[in-house]
Enzyme design. Structure first.
Site, PDB file in Angstrom:
ATOM      1  N   CYS A   1       9.403 -18.017   4.606  1.00 24.51           N
ATOM      2  CA  CYS A   1       9.156 -16.876   3.707  1.00 24.51           C
ATOM      3  C   CYS A   1       9.856 -15.607   4.219  1.00 24.51           C
ATOM      4  O   CYS A   1       9.899 -15.345   5.419  1.00 24.51           O
ATOM      5  CB  CYS A   1       7.654 -16.646   3.613  1.00 24.51           C
ATOM      6  SG  CYS A   1       7.188 -15.189   2.666  1.00 24.51           S
TER       7      CYS A   1
ATOM      8  N   CYS B   1      10.139   3.484   7.996  1.00 19.81           N
ATOM      9  CA  CYS B   1       8.995   3.006   7.213  1.00 19.81           C
ATOM     10  C   CYS B   1       8.382   4.161   6.402  1.00 19.81           C
ATOM     11  O   CYS B   1       8.196   5.272   6.909  1.00 19.81           O
ATOM     12  CB  CYS B   1       7.969   2.392   8.167  1.00 19.81           C
ATOM     13  SG  CYS B   1       6.452   1.850   7.372  1.00 19.81           S
TER      14      CYS B   1
ATOM     15  N   ASP C   1      -6.994   2.627  17.649  1.00 14.24           N
ATOM     16  CA  ASP C   1      -5.639   2.929  17.198  1.00 14.24           C
ATOM     17  C   ASP C   1      -4.937   4.159  17.810  1.00 14.24           C
ATOM     18  O   ASP C   1      -3.765   4.067  18.168  1.00 14.24           O
ATOM     19  CB  ASP C   1      -5.717   2.943  15.667  1.00 14.24           C
ATOM     20  CG  ASP C   1      -4.708   3.734  14.909  1.00 14.24           C
ATOM     21  OD1 ASP C   1      -3.887   3.087  14.297  1.00 14.24           O
ATOM     22  OD2 ASP C   1      -4.785   4.946  14.934  1.00 14.24           O
TER      23      ASP C   1
HETATM   24  C1  B12 Z   1       2.987   3.174  15.658  1.00 18.26           C
HETATM   25  C2  B12 Z   1       2.217   2.497  14.535  1.00 18.26           C
HETATM   26  C3  B12 Z   1       2.784   2.487  13.264  1.00 18.26           C
HETATM   27  C4  B12 Z   1       4.211   2.974  13.008  1.00 18.26           C
HETATM   28  C5  B12 Z   1       5.194   1.888  13.483  1.00 18.26           C
HETATM   29  C6  B12 Z   1       4.901   0.503  12.917  1.00 18.26           C
HETATM   30  C7  B12 Z   1       4.992  -0.642  13.908  1.00 18.26           C
HETATM   31  N1  B12 Z   1       5.108  -1.834  13.370  1.00 18.26           N
HETATM   32  O1  B12 Z   1       4.958  -0.465  15.122  1.00 18.26           O
HETATM   33  C8  B12 Z   1       4.173   3.231  11.483  1.00 18.26           C
HETATM   34  C9  B12 Z   1       3.800   4.689  11.226  1.00 18.26           C
HETATM   35  C10 B12 Z   1       5.481   2.950  10.729  1.00 18.26           C
HETATM   36  C11 B12 Z   1       3.021   2.327  11.055  1.00 18.26           C
HETATM   37  C12 B12 Z   1       2.868   1.821   9.782  1.00 18.26           C
HETATM   38  C13 B12 Z   1       1.820   1.005   9.378  1.00 18.26           C
HETATM   39  N2  B12 Z   1       0.722   0.721  10.107  1.00 18.26           N
HETATM   40 CO1  B12 Z   1       0.541   1.160  11.924  1.00 18.26          CO
HETATM   41  N3  B12 Z   1       0.221   1.420  13.823  1.00 18.26           N
HETATM   42  C14 B12 Z   1       0.953   1.906  14.777  1.00 18.26           C
HETATM   43  C15 B12 Z   1       0.210   1.815  16.120  1.00 18.26           C
HETATM   44  C16 B12 Z   1      -0.369   3.203  16.444  1.00 18.26           C
HETATM   45  C17 B12 Z   1       1.053   1.313  17.289  1.00 18.26           C
HETATM   46  C18 B12 Z   1       1.897   0.048  16.998  1.00 18.26           C
HETATM   47  C19 B12 Z   1       2.859  -0.254  18.127  1.00 18.26           C
HETATM   48  O2  B12 Z   1       2.451  -0.400  19.271  1.00 18.26           O
HETATM   49  N4  B12 Z   1       4.169  -0.312  17.815  1.00 18.26           N
HETATM   50  C20 B12 Z   1       5.170  -0.531  18.829  1.00 18.26           C
HETATM   51  C21 B12 Z   1       5.998  -1.795  18.536  1.00 18.26           C
HETATM   52  C22 B12 Z   1       6.789  -2.225  19.787  1.00 18.26           C
HETATM   53  O3  B12 Z   1       5.103  -2.749  18.243  1.00 18.26           O
HETATM   54  P1  B12 Z   1       5.134  -3.793  17.067  1.00 18.26           P
HETATM   55  O4  B12 Z   1       5.901  -3.497  15.853  1.00 18.26           O
HETATM   56  O5  B12 Z   1       3.720  -4.158  16.922  1.00 18.26           O
HETATM   57  O6  B12 Z   1       5.990  -4.887  17.844  1.00 18.26           O
HETATM   58  C23 B12 Z   1       5.583  -6.177  18.042  1.00 18.26           C
HETATM   59  C24 B12 Z   1       6.354  -7.109  17.123  1.00 18.26           C
HETATM   60  O7  B12 Z   1       7.473  -6.441  16.594  1.00 18.26           O
HETATM   61  C25 B12 Z   1       6.692  -8.226  18.045  1.00 18.26           C
HETATM   62  N5  B12 Z   1       8.112  -8.555  18.111  1.00 18.26           N
HETATM   63  C26 B12 Z   1       9.154  -7.769  18.361  1.00 18.26           C
HETATM   64  N6  B12 Z   1      10.269  -8.481  18.393  1.00 18.26           N
HETATM   65  C27 B12 Z   1       9.900  -9.752  18.167  1.00 18.26           C
HETATM   66  C28 B12 Z   1      10.657 -10.899  18.094  1.00 18.26           C
HETATM   67  C29 B12 Z   1      10.014 -12.114  17.877  1.00 18.26           C
HETATM   68  C30 B12 Z   1      10.831 -13.331  17.820  1.00 18.26           C
HETATM   69  C31 B12 Z   1       8.611 -12.160  17.689  1.00 18.26           C
HETATM   70  C32 B12 Z   1       7.899 -13.448  17.438  1.00 18.26           C
HETATM   71  C33 B12 Z   1       7.866 -10.979  17.766  1.00 18.26           C
HETATM   72  C34 B12 Z   1       8.528  -9.809  17.996  1.00 18.26           C
HETATM   73  O8  B12 Z   1       6.320  -7.878  19.374  1.00 18.26           O
HETATM   74  C35 B12 Z   1       6.046  -6.509  19.455  1.00 18.26           C
HETATM   75  C36 B12 Z   1       4.997  -6.217  20.514  1.00 18.26           C
HETATM   76  O9  B12 Z   1       3.789  -6.961  20.272  1.00 18.26           O
HETATM   77  C37 B12 Z   1      -0.908   0.769  15.776  1.00 18.26           C
HETATM   78  C38 B12 Z   1      -2.237   1.002  16.488  1.00 18.26           C
HETATM   79  C39 B12 Z   1      -2.216   0.539  17.919  1.00 18.26           C
HETATM   80  N7  B12 Z   1      -2.682   1.389  18.820  1.00 18.26           N
HETATM   81  O10 B12 Z   1      -1.781  -0.557  18.204  1.00 18.26           O
HETATM   82  C40 B12 Z   1      -1.051   0.894  14.229  1.00 18.26           C
HETATM   83  C41 B12 Z   1      -1.289  -0.387  13.426  1.00 18.26           C
HETATM   84  C42 B12 Z   1      -0.308  -1.436  13.899  1.00 18.26           C
HETATM   85  N8  B12 Z   1      -0.938  -0.010  12.020  1.00 18.26           N
HETATM   86  C43 B12 Z   1      -1.652  -0.553  11.169  1.00 18.26           C
HETATM   87  C44 B12 Z   1      -1.432  -0.385   9.769  1.00 18.26           C
HETATM   88  C45 B12 Z   1      -2.569  -0.817   8.855  1.00 18.26           C
HETATM   89  C46 B12 Z   1      -0.231   0.144   9.295  1.00 18.26           C
HETATM   90  C47 B12 Z   1       0.256   0.167   7.838  1.00 18.26           C
HETATM   91  C48 B12 Z   1      -0.078  -1.094   7.046  1.00 18.26           C
HETATM   92  C49 B12 Z   1      -0.351   1.428   7.153  1.00 18.26           C
HETATM   93  C50 B12 Z   1       0.097   1.668   5.737  1.00 18.26           C
HETATM   94  N9  B12 Z   1      -0.421   0.933   4.769  1.00 18.26           N
HETATM   95  O11 B12 Z   1       0.864   2.546   5.481  1.00 18.26           O
HETATM   96  C51 B12 Z   1       1.785   0.343   8.033  1.00 18.26           C
HETATM   97  C52 B12 Z   1       2.502  -1.014   8.119  1.00 18.26           C
HETATM   98  C53 B12 Z   1       3.951  -0.931   8.477  1.00 18.26           C
HETATM   99  C54 B12 Z   1       4.452  -2.199   9.168  1.00 18.26           C
HETATM  100  N10 B12 Z   1       4.993  -3.145   8.408  1.00 18.26           N
HETATM  101  O12 B12 Z   1       4.328  -2.312  10.403  1.00 18.26           O
HETATM  102  C55 B12 Z   1      -2.723  -1.464  11.744  1.00 18.26           C
HETATM  103  C56 B12 Z   1      -2.327  -2.948  11.576  1.00 18.26           C
HETATM  104  C57 B12 Z   1      -3.497  -3.880  11.312  1.00 18.26           C
HETATM  105  C58 B12 Z   1      -3.027  -5.304  11.206  1.00 18.26           C
HETATM  106  N11 B12 Z   1      -3.755  -6.121  10.456  1.00 18.26           N
HETATM  107  O13 B12 Z   1      -2.039  -5.706  11.772  1.00 18.26           O
HETATM  108  C59 B12 Z   1      -2.761  -0.937  13.256  1.00 18.26           C
HETATM  109  C60 B12 Z   1      -3.098  -1.993  14.293  1.00 18.26           C
HETATM  110  C61 B12 Z   1      -3.800   0.209  13.251  1.00 18.26           C
HETATM  111  C62 B12 Z   1      -5.228  -0.294  13.343  1.00 18.26           C
HETATM  112  N12 B12 Z   1      -5.964   0.138  14.331  1.00 18.26           N
HETATM  113  O14 B12 Z   1      -5.703  -1.075  12.558  1.00 18.26           O
HETATM  114  N13 B12 Z   1       2.201   2.056  12.116  1.00 18.26           N
HETATM  115  S1  SF4 Z   2       4.507 -11.595   6.752  1.00 23.40           S
HETATM  116 FE1  SF4 Z   2       6.287 -11.590   5.415  1.00 23.40          FE
HETATM  117  S2  SF4 Z   2       7.384 -13.479   5.933  1.00 23.40           S
HETATM  118 FE2  SF4 Z   2       5.299 -13.700   6.746  1.00 23.40          FE
HETATM  119  S3  SF4 Z   2       4.198 -14.768   5.103  1.00 23.40           S
HETATM  120 FE3  SF4 Z   2       3.866 -12.546   4.812  1.00 23.40          FE
HETATM  121  S4  SF4 Z   2       5.483 -11.915   3.348  1.00 23.40           S
HETATM  122 FE4  SF4 Z   2       6.052 -13.935   4.162  1.00 23.40          FE
HETATM  123  S1  SF4 Z   3       8.201   0.878   4.052  1.00 23.47           S
HETATM  124 FE1  SF4 Z   3       6.926   0.174   5.792  1.00 23.47          FE
HETATM  125  S2  SF4 Z   3       4.954  -0.387   4.883  1.00 23.47           S
HETATM  126 FE2  SF4 Z   3       6.437  -0.236   3.187  1.00 23.47          FE
HETATM  127  S3  SF4 Z   3       7.238  -2.304   2.891  1.00 23.47           S
HETATM  128 FE3  SF4 Z   3       8.611  -1.308   4.349  1.00 23.47          FE
HETATM  129  S4  SF4 Z   3       7.810  -1.809   6.384  1.00 23.47           S
HETATM  130 FE4  SF4 Z   3       6.185  -2.258   4.897  1.00 23.47          FE
END
Ligand code: B12
Ligand code: SF4
Ligand code: SF4
Length: 307
Positions: free
Chosen positions: A187, A210, A129
């Site tokens: 959903c 977030c 991570d």
């Molecule tokens: C930065 C980061 C955060 C940031 C930003 C969140 C984010 N979604 O990026 C913050 C601090 C907010 C965060 C929060 C959380 N995180 Co975090 N985070 C990371 C980290 C370090 C990098 C993620 C990243 O590269 N983001 C950059 C953006 C571009 O990436 P992305 O959101 O994944 O984007 C993808 C999608 O959006 C998709 N996408 C975009 N547009 C579109 C459009 C379409 C049509 C489609 C299909 C897809 C799509 O493609 C993108 C690229 O793959 C990773 C660890 C790692 N090294 O990967 C952990 C990681 C993602 N986090 C994790 C966790 C557990 C969390 C939390 C649940 C923690 C908590 N309980 O508080 C929350 C969840 C929030 C959420 N809903 O995402 C886990 C997820 C595990 C899993 N089962 O998925 C990871 C993998 C850490 C780990 N090693 O386990 N996190």
């Molecule tokens: S990720 Fe969100 S939209 Fe997808 S099944 Fe879970 S609650 Fe529903």
């Molecule tokens: S604040 Fe972040 S972790 Fe909480 S419901 Fe929204 S996206 Fe998910």
């Protein structure tokens, strides 16, 4: 090659990982424009580290010399234990026990040691991570699940309460090439439930909004416009996973180091508000909560109290 792949997957299971999938190391073409747009739109907020190593983040061959395979693993952290005072500020369940970085690194190091012993010397590095590797994208490629509208990786059999990590090695293996189908369908529960509207569009999370970012990553003061929207979270946030129907299938983790300390579950609202540095150090010894330091957690509690 087949035997090597089998051995690695069996060993991952023995070490307690939920699953293990393997992909050919290469450039993440689909993710590149999405990561670029995410950064351009400031969705990383003050997480400067997300701007670093853009090219490496998209291609593990730039991180590990001669990299051929990305071995993705998942480690379950689901528990139904909750804090007993319903009014006490909340901690995400991923941070209940020992810091997952430590726990997972140990296990992956063991996996690498077995590979070196039974297959032969390989050049490999474990990533949990913090390094510039896109954990979810690699796990998705290896068929371990789909990226939900809340942007987490979801597995049809166990939901999404698991961590992801990789071992990147210079050994050719058999690759999992069948991606999992997207089962979000119509959903929108996660989008509707997010209190800060951080899920800007389906599959797109604005990190800067977030609660997880606001309570853990943000070093400055939490902006006033989030007053009343934090749903009492003092470290991380589980809402978009708690409401996800696929998490009905979550299994209990069997990892003893993830068990919460009793104080963490039983401290009441008043005790959290009065927390001292001494209590913080005791309750969060070896915990991921230490990332915020005492000052950060206190800031979060005060912010909740004030609004
Ligand atoms: C930065 C980061 C955060 C940031 C930003 C969140 C984010 N979604 O990026 C913050 C601090 C907010 C965060 C929060 C959380 N995180 Co975090 N985070 C990371 C980290 C370090 C990098 C993620 C990243 O590269 N983001 C950059 C953006 C571009 O990436 P992305 O959101 O994944 O984007 C993808 C999608 O959006 C998709 N996408 C975009 N547009 C579109 C459009 C379409 C049509 C489609 C299909 C897809 C799509 O493609 C993108 C690229 O793959 C990773 C660890 C790692 N090294 O990967 C952990 C990681 C993602 N986090 C994790 C966790 C557990 C969390 C939390 C649940 C923690 C908590 N309980 O508080 C929350 C969840 C929030 C959420 N809903 O995402 C886990 C997820 C595990 C899993 N089962 O998925 C990871 C993998 C850490 C780990 N090693 O386990 N996190
Ligand atoms: S990720 Fe969100 S939209 Fe997808 S099944 Fe879970 S609650 Fe529903
Ligand atoms: S604040 Fe972040 S972790 Fe909480 S419901 Fe929204 S996206 Fe998910």
């Amino acid at each position: 090659m087949k035997n090597h792949t089998r051995l690695i997957k069996d060993e991952a299971k023995r070490l307690g990982f939920l699953f293990c999938g393997i992909s050919r190391a290469g450039f993440l073409a689909e993710e590149a424009p999405r990561l670029e747009a995410w950064l351009k739109n400031g969705m990383h907020g003050e997480m400067q580290y997300m701007e670093n190593h853009f090219d490496k983040r998209l291609d593990p061959r730039l991180l590990v010399d001669g990299a051929k395979s990305v071995i993705s693993v998942g480690l379950n952290y689901y528990t139904d234990k909750t804090q007993t005072d319903p009014l006490s500020p909340k901690i995400s369940k991923y941070a209940y026990g020992t810091d997952y970085h430590t726990v997972i690194k140990e296990k992956i190091k063991e996996l690498l040691a077995v590979i070196n012993e039974k297959i032969g010397e390989v050049n490999g590095r474990a990533f949990v991570d913090s390094a510039p590797v896109m954990d979810k994208a690699w796990a998705k490629k290896a068929g371990l699940g789909w990226l939900g509208k809340n942007s987490n990786l979801i597995n049809k059999n166990v939901g999404s309460f698991f961590f992801l990590a990789e071992l990147i090695i210079d050994l050719e293996l058999e690759y999992d090439v069948a991606p999992a189908a997207d089962h979000c369908g119509t959903c929108t529960r996660c989008i509707d439930a997010c209190p800060t509207d951080a899920i800007a569009a389906p599959y797109l999370v604005d990190g800067s909004k977030c609660i997880s970012y606001l309570t853990i990553e943000l070093k400055n003061a939490i902006p006033d416009n989030f007053k009343g929207k934090m749903d009492n979270w003092m470290f991380g946030c589980d809402i978009c996973q708690d409401v996800c129907p696929w998490n009905k299938f979550s299994l209990f983790h069997g990892e003893p180091t993830f068990e919460p300390k009793q104080e963490l579950l039983h401290m009441n609202k008043k005790e959290w508000e009065d927390i001292t540095e001494e209590v913080f150090q005791k309750v969060f010894k070896n915990s991921a909560v230490k990332r915020t330091k005492f000052k950060g957690l206190k800031r979060n509690i005060d912010f909740l109290h004030s609004g």
